[in-house]
Design a protein around this motif. Structure first.
Motif, PDB file in Angstrom:
ATOM      1  N   GLY A 188      -1.532  10.356   0.017  1.00 38.76           N
ATOM      2  CA  GLY A 188      -2.794  10.062  -0.620  1.00 38.76           C
ATOM      3  C   GLY A 188      -3.649  10.822   0.059  1.00 38.76           C
ATOM      4  N   LYS A 189      -4.771  10.866  -0.671  1.00 38.92           N
ATOM      5  CA  LYS A 189      -5.991  11.885  -0.452  1.00 38.92           C
ATOM      6  C   LYS A 189      -6.799  11.223   0.659  1.00 38.92           C
ATOM      7  N   THR A 190      -6.778   9.864   1.225  1.00 39.21           N
ATOM      8  CA  THR A 190      -7.529   9.155   1.917  1.00 39.21           C
ATOM      9  C   THR A 190      -6.236   8.223   2.939  1.00 39.21           C
ATOM     10  N   MET A 191      -6.645   7.919   4.114  1.00 36.57           N
ATOM     11  CA  MET A 191      -5.955   6.855   4.987  1.00 36.57           C
ATOM     12  C   MET A 191      -5.987   5.604   4.140  1.00 36.57           C
ATOM     13  N   GLU A 192      -7.327   5.293   3.611  1.00 39.96           N
ATOM     14  CA  GLU A 192      -7.392   4.057   3.013  1.00 39.96           C
ATOM     15  C   GLU A 192      -6.488   3.753   1.834  1.00 39.96           C
ATOM     16  N   ALA A 193      -6.388   4.916   1.054  1.00 37.20           N
ATOM     17  CA  ALA A 193      -5.250   4.823  -0.324  1.00 37.20           C
ATOM     18  C   ALA A 193      -4.090   4.670   0.415  1.00 37.20           C
ATOM     19  N   ARG A 194      -3.480   5.205   1.391  1.00 39.02           N
ATOM     20  CA  ARG A 194      -2.181   5.038   1.829  1.00 39.02           C
ATOM     21  C   ARG A 194      -1.807   3.812   2.141  1.00 39.02           C
ATOM     22  N   GLU A 195      -2.862   3.307   3.045  1.00 36.79           N
ATOM     23  CA  GLU A 195      -2.694   1.892   3.332  1.00 36.79           C
ATOM     24  C   GLU A 195      -2.645   0.751   2.515  1.00 36.79           C
ATOM     25  N   ASN A 196      -3.864   0.961   1.664  1.00 35.76           N
ATOM     26  CA  ASN A 196      -3.499   0.056   0.364  1.00 35.76           C
ATOM     27  C   ASN A 196      -2.383   0.175  -0.423  1.00 35.76           C
ATOM     28  N   ALA A 197      -1.791   1.346  -0.686  1.00 36.41           N
ATOM     29  CA  ALA A 197      -0.537   1.551  -1.354  1.00 36.41           C
ATOM     30  C   ALA A 197       0.601   0.707  -0.730  1.00 36.41           C
ATOM     31  N   ALA A 198       0.595   0.743   0.944  1.00 39.41           N
ATOM     32  CA  ALA A 198       1.543   0.087   1.523  1.00 39.41           C
ATOM     33  C   ALA A 198       1.493  -1.485   1.380  1.00 39.41           C
ATOM     34  N   ALA A 199       0.103  -1.906   1.271  1.00 44.20           N
ATOM     35  CA  ALA A 199      -0.106  -3.370   1.150  1.00 44.20           C
ATOM     36  C   ALA A 199       0.117  -3.790  -0.513  1.00 44.20           C
ATOM     37  N   ALA A 200       0.064  -2.973  -1.359  1.00 43.00           N
ATOM     38  CA  ALA A 200       0.632  -3.175  -2.546  1.00 43.00           C
ATOM     39  C   ALA A 200       1.989  -3.203  -2.706  1.00 43.00           C
ATOM     40  N   ILE A 201       2.859  -2.173  -2.063  1.00 38.23           N
ATOM     41  CA  ILE A 201       4.182  -2.498  -2.100  1.00 38.23           C
ATOM     42  C   ILE A 201       4.695  -3.554  -1.140  1.00 38.23           C
TER      43      ILE A 201
END
Length: 685
Positions: free
Chosen positions: A492-505
Motif C-alpha cells: 500500500g502507498k501509506t502505512m495507514e492503508a496497509r494497517e487498515n487492510a490488515a484490520a479488514a482482513i
C-alpha cells in the motif's frame, strides 16, 4: 492556562486577601479573554461576561486598596462564592464553545436555565457582600449595587431566534422523510439548508467534520448515561449533516464548473430562434442520462452503482438486457433505487435556470387532498420514530449520492466521496448496511488500486468500517475484494492503508469459511508477517490478531511458521512499547499445535526465561498462554526444556504462585506442569 488554587480557609478571624483576590482576578480574566465565542446563547453569554467584567474591576480595586489590610470573614465567604460562580460560568461557556452546536440548539432551554441558575447564584453571593466594609470607590459601589439589582430582576431568557433555528433544523429533517411522498418528490431546499447550517457556524467542510465528531462524542456520552432517545436524535442530526455536507459540496463544485465554462460563440447574424436557444444553459454532464444524453427527470441507481433516467433504463431492462449499459457489468438485481440527492440538485438547477420541470404522473390513489395532508403533517414537530426514519432516509440519500460520485467523478471527487463514505460507515450498523446496499463495495474495490495515496487510504478504511456488519462480510468476499486488500496490505502507498487492510482482513477472518479462503492466498500470511515487523504499534496489533484468527484453522499454522512469524512474535514479547504481548502469546500458543511451530519454538534460547517471567508478571490471559506454551514445549521429548526450567530458580515459585492464584484453567495446567517437572527431576536423579 491553569487555574490558581483556592486559598486555604480558616474557621474564624481575619484572613489575608491577596491569594483569593489573585485567584478571582485570574479566572475573571480567563472568561473575559475567551475568543471565538459560541454562535448560540449569545445574549446570555454576553450578559454574563459584562457582569463578570464589572466584578473584575471590583476585585482589582479591592486588591489595590488592601495590600496591607485584612478582609472580614463575611467578605471572604462572599468572594469565595463568587469564585465558584465564575468558575462555573467559565465551564459552561467552554462547554457551549467546544460541544456540538446543533445539540446545544436542541437543548437551548436546558442551557438557558443553566445560565439563569448561575445568575441567581451570583445574586445570592452579592447580596451578602459588605460593600461598606470594603475600601472601594463610590463609582464601583454603585456599579456593583446596580449589578445586584439587575441580577434580582433577571428572568430566564430563551432566545426566540434559537427556537426558530431549531424548528428549521427539525423541518429539514422532516422534509427528508416527507418529500418522497409529496408532489415535489425528492426536492430539498439546499440553499435554505446551507443558510441554516451557516447560522450555527457550519460554513466549511472542516466545520462539518468537526460538528460530526462532536456529535459522535456526545452520542458516546449519552450512551454511558442511558440516553437512548437522545442517541436517536443525535444520530438523526449526524445523518442530516452528512447529507448537507455532501450536497452542498457538490453544489459548489457544479457552480465552479459552470463559471469555468466558456460561453458558446454566437453568430452576429443569428436569427431569433438561435438567440432564444442560446439563453438555455448547458446541461451539466452529471445531470444527463448516459443512455439518452437528456436531462434526467427521475434519476435512479441500478445494481452496478451507475445512475440513469428511470424511463431509459427501464426500457433497456425490459428489452431483455441484464447488464449495465455504461460498464457492461452483469446486474445482480434489477431494482431501481431512486437517487433523491441527485434529483434534488437537478430540481434546484432547473428552478434557477427557469427550465420547466415535468413531475411524475400521480397514481389514482394519490389524490390532491391526500398529498396536501401529507405536506401539512410535515409542518408538525417530528417525533422520535419519524426522526429515526428521517435519519435512515438521509443516510440512504447520502450513500446513493456518494456512490454515484465514486462511479463517475473525477479523482478529486472520488477522493472526497470515498472520504465521506469512510466517515458515514464509521458509526452505526444501519449506516453500514445502507451503504453496502447502495452498491458502494465494488466501486471502493476499484479504488484500492488507485495511484492516489489518499484515495486508496479512504477506500480501504471505508471497506474496513463496512466489514464490521456481518452481512457485508459476505458481500465483500463475494465481490472479490480480498485479493485487492492483500495487495494493499503488501505494498500500500501509506502505512495507514496497509494497517487498515490488515484490520479488514482480521474482520473478514472472523467467519470460519473465510479463514480457509484467506489462508489459501499465498501472499496473505507473508504480508501480515511483514506488517508485524514494519508496522506501527496499532499495525502490529492488527497483524497479530489477524494471524491469530487465521491460525485457528489448522492448515494455516505451518504457513505462519514458514513466513517467519515465530521469531518476530518472540521478540515482540520483550517489546513493552509494542503492547501486544498477549496477542503474540496467543498466536504462539496456536502455532505450537503444528510440528513446524513446535520445532521453531524449541529453537529459541530466550523463550523459556521470558515465559517464566510472564508467569509472574503477565496479565491473566498472558499467564494462561504462557503456561500453555511451557506445557506444550515439555511434552513429547521436551526433556531439554524441562531441564532449563529446573535450572531456573524462578520457575518453581512462579508455577506454585500460578497454581494458587491463577484462573481455573491455569491452575490445572500449573499443577500438571509441577507433576511433570517432579517426574523429570526423579528420572534425572
Amino acid at each position: 492556562m491553569n487555574e490558581l488554587p483556592l486559598p486555604l480557609m480558616v474557621s474564624s478571624g481575619f484572613l489575608p486577601s491577596r491569594n483569593l483576590l489573585e485567584t478571582l482576578i485570574h479566572i475573571s480574566n480567563q472568561v473575559l479573554s475567551m475568543e471565538k465565542l459560541p454562535f448560540l446563547q449569545v445574549k446570555n453569554i454576553s450578559t454574563m461576561v459584562r457582569r463578570i467584567k464589572i466584578l473584575s474591576s471590583l476585585f482589582e480595586e479591592i486588591q489595590e486598596s488592601s495590600s496591607t489590610a485584612l478582609l472580614p470573614p463575611s467578605s471572604i465567604l462572599c468572594l469565595t462564592e463568587l469564585f465558584s460562580v465564575i468558575r462555573k460560568v467559565k465551564l459552561l461557556i467552554g462547554s457551549c464553545k467546544e460541544s456540538s452546536s446543533l445539540w446545544n440548539l436542541m437543548q437551548t432551554e436546558l442551557v438557558s436555565n443553566q445560565f439563569h441558575a448561575l445568575m441567581k447564584e451570583m445574586e445570592k453571593a452579592l447580596d451578602i457582600l459588605p460593600l461598606r466594609l470594603l475600601h472601594v470607590t463610590v463609582d464601583t459601589k454603585e456599579q456593583v449595587e446596580l449589578l445586584l439589582k439587575q441580577a434580582k430582576r433577571a428572568d430566564l431568557f430563551i432566545d426566540p431566534r434559537e427556537i426558530q433555528k431549531r424548528e428549521e433544523i427539525l423541518q429539514l429533517m422532516a422534509n427528508i422523510n416527507c418529500d418522497k411522498n409529496s408532489k415535489n418528490q425528492g426536492f430539498i431546499d439546499f440553499r435554505r439548508m446551507k443558510d441554516t447550517m451557516s447560522s450555527v457556524g457550519l460554513r466549511s467542510s472542516l466545520d462539518y467534520e468537526e460538528e460530526i465528531s462532536k456529535l459522535e462524542a456526545e452520542a458516546e456520552k449519552q450512551a454511558g448515561t442511558g440516553g437512548l432517545i437522545a442517541i436517536s436524535n443525535i444520530n438523526s442530526l449526524i445523518s442530516l449533516i452528512s447529507l448537507s455536507k455532501a450536497a452542498i459540496l457538490e453544489e459548489e463544485h457544479l457552480m465552479i464548473k459552470q463559471i469555468l465554462k466558456q460561453p458558446a460563440p454566437m453568430s452576429a447574424r443569428a436569427d431569433q430562434c438561435s438567440l432564444c436557444y442560446s439563453v438555455v444553459p448547458d446541461i451539466p454532464d452529471e445531470f444527463r442520462c448516459p443512455i439518452s444524453l437528456d436531462l434526467m427527470r427521475d434519476p435512479v441507481i441500478i445494481a452496478s452503482g451507475h445512475t440513469y433516467d428511470r424511463n431509459s433504463i427501464a426500457q433497456w431492462i425490459n428489452s431483455g438486457h441484464h447488464t449495465c449499459p455504461k460498464s457492461g457489468q452483469r446486474l445482480i438485481h434489477m431494482a431501481l433505487i431512486p437517487n433523491y440527492a441527485l434529483k434534488s440538485l437537478i430540481h434546484q438547477w432547473c428552478l434557477e435556470n427557469n427550465i420547466p420541470i415535468t413531475e411524475p404522473t400521480l397514481s389514482p390513489s394519490d389524490s390532491e387532498g391526500s398529498s396536501s395532508s401529507k405536506i401539512k403533517n410535515c409542518d408538525k414537530a417530528i417525533d422520535y420514530i419519524s426522526a429515526t426514519k428521517a435519519a435512515t432516509d438521509a443516510v440512504k440519500m447520502t450513500a446513493e449520492f456518494l456512490v454515484g460520485k465514486l462511479a463517475t467523478g473525477s479523482p478529486d471527487i472520488q477522493r472526497q466521496a470515498a472520504y465521506e463514505l469512510r466517515l458515514l460507515a464509521k458509526t452505526g450498523m444501519d449506516n453500514r448496511r445502507i451503504i453496502a446496499e447502495s452498491g458502494a463495495i465494488p466501486f471502493l474495490m476499484t479504488l484500492l488500486c488507485s495511484r492516489d495515496p489518499r484515495i486508496q487510504e479512504n477506500a480501504v478504511t471505508a471497506l474496513l468500517n463496512l466489514s464490521i456488519h456481518e452481512n457485508n462480510k459476505i458481500l465483500i468476499m463475494s465481490a472479490g475484494v480480498i485479493d485487492s486488500l492483500i495487495e494493499v496490505l503488501q505494498c500500500g502507498k501509506t502505512m495507514e492503508a496497509r494497517e487498515n487492510a490488515a484490520a479488514a482482513i482480521f474482520s473478514l477472518s472472523v467467519i470460519d469459511e473465510y479463514k480457509v479462503i484467506i489462508g489459501a492466498r499465498t501472499r496473505a500470511i507473508p504480508a501480515l508477517v511483514g506488517l508485524l515487523e514494519e508496522g506501527t504499534t496499532a499495525g502490529k496489533k492488527d497483524a497479530a490478531i489477524a494471524l491469530f484468527n487465521l491460525a485457528v484453522y489448522d492448515a494455516n499454522r505451518p504457513s505462519i511458521v514458514l513466513a517467519g512469524a515465530v521469531p518476530l512474535l518472540i521478540n515482540l514479547l520483550m517489546d513493552d512499547k509494542a503492547g501486544i504481548t498477549d496477542d503474540a502469546l496467543a498466536v504462539l500458543a496456536l502455532v505450537l499445535g503444528c510440528n513446524e511451530g513446535l520445532q521453531a519454538l524449541r529453537k529459541s534460547r530466550i523463550l523459556v526465561p521470558l515465559l517464566v517471567d510472564l508467569l509472574r508478571f503477565g496479565s491473566s490471559k498472558g499467564k494462561d498462554h504462557s503456561i500453555t506454551l511451557l506445557l506444550g514445549l515439555c511434552k513429547d521429548s521436551g526433556e531439554e526444556v524441562a531441564g532449563k526450567l529446573l535450572m531456573n530458580p524462578r520457575s518453581i515459585p512462579s508455577l506454585q504462585s500460578l497454581s494458587a492464584d491463577g484462573s481455573l484453567r491455569a491452575r490445572r495446567k500449573a499443577d500438571a506442569f509441577l507433576r511433570l517437572l517432579n517426574r523429570c527431576c526423579s528420572q534425572s536423579q
